[in-house]
Scaffold this active site. Structure first.
Site, PDB file in Angstrom:
ATOM      1  NE  ARG A 111      46.227  36.547  37.854  1.00  0.00           N
ATOM      2  CZ  ARG A 111      46.774  35.473  37.309  1.00  0.00           C
ATOM      3  NH1 ARG A 111      46.573  35.200  36.037  1.00  0.00           N
ATOM      4  NH2 ARG A 111      47.524  34.668  37.999  1.00  0.00           N
ATOM      5  CB  THR A 117      36.634  37.430  36.949  1.00  0.00           C
ATOM      6  OG1 THR A 117      37.474  38.479  37.472  1.00  0.00           O
ATOM      7  CG2 THR A 117      35.304  37.425  37.687  1.00  0.00           C
ATOM      8  CG  ASP A 166      52.711  35.484  42.498  1.00  0.00           C
ATOM      9  OD1 ASP A 166      51.481  35.542  42.503  1.00  0.00           O
ATOM     10  OD2 ASP A 166      53.443  36.509  42.546  1.00  0.00           O
ATOM     11  CG  ASP A 191      53.626  35.546  46.168  1.00  0.00           C
ATOM     12  OD1 ASP A 191      53.387  36.677  46.653  1.00  0.00           O
ATOM     13  OD2 ASP A 191      52.757  34.656  46.060  1.00  0.00           O
TER      14      ASP A 191
END
Ligand code: URA
Length: 211
Positions: free
Chosen positions: A106, A110, A202, A205
């Site tokens: 990602r 943006t 996340d 993670d």
């Protein structure tokens, strides 16, 4: 909005998901929970797999017994890297499934998905695809994965995640109204960084301890 979304609200799934959300849950525990929950989700997603009947012998008698129909060929496509956790647990239940990988990252500015890897079985045109990614957040990765897979023409596509944001569901359904979404929960919203709120952080993670 949710008529093409199936929320798997089984109590065991919901309990394990709550444990996964908690900040104090360790990496090892998170990984274990994802494995367990992945199997429960796979159980629901595969509910419509066709059966055929074969003649077998039990110690007592002969019977005509159901087995999975071999003509239903599955490919589990993991969106790397967090999809790996779901993939591993699904393969425990369906060891004969083939596997595909899509590498997407990602762009932090943006939030758009950029592909860096794509590998799927050569006979994908004869196979039904289940895309797996724990988080349906903006929907950009899911849309990019489904776009890319449609280029290679599988028989059908389903999408499985653990958590979905309403924004991601809307975006995905606008682009891929034909793809059924399965999720364990639909959360409130996305924050300004594209994280699901309240979410679980996340997923990659937390799965790999790279916080
Ligand atoms: N990806 C994650 O891992 N977590 C989110 O909340 C959103 C996207």
């Amino acid at each position: 909005m949710t008529d093409r979304v199936i929320v798997i609200d089984h109590p065991l799934v919901q309990h394990k998901l709550t444990l996964m959300r908690q900040t104090q849950t360790s990496t090892a525990k998170f990984r274990q929970l994802l494995k367990e929950i992945g199997m429960l989700l796979a159980y629901e997603v595969t509910r419509d797999l066709p059966l055929k009947y074969v003649q077998i012998e039990t110690p007592i008698a002969s019977m005509n017994a159901p087995v999975l129909a071999p003509e239903k060929k599955l490919v589990i496509v993991s969106i790397m890297r967090a999809g790996q956790g779901l993939l591993d647990s699904i393969l425990e239940l369906i060891p004969s499934a083939r596997v595909g990988h899509i590498g997407l990252y990602r762009d932090p500015t943006t939030l758009m998905s950029i592909e860096y890897y794509f590998k799927v079985p050569h006979d994908i045109e004869q196979r039904d695809v289940l895309i797996v990614d724990p988080m349906l957040a903006t929907g950009n990765s899911a849309v990019a994965a489904a776009d890319r897979l449609k280029e290679v023409n599988p028989k059908s596509i389903k999408f499985l995640c653990l958590l979905a944001a309403p924004e991601g569901i809307k975006h995905f359904q606008e682009q891929h109204p034909d793809v059924q979404i399965y999720t364990a929960a639909i959360d409130e919203r996305l924050d300004e960084y594209g994280y699901i709120v309240p979410g679980l952080g996340d997923a990659g993670d937390r799965l790999y301890g790279t916080m």
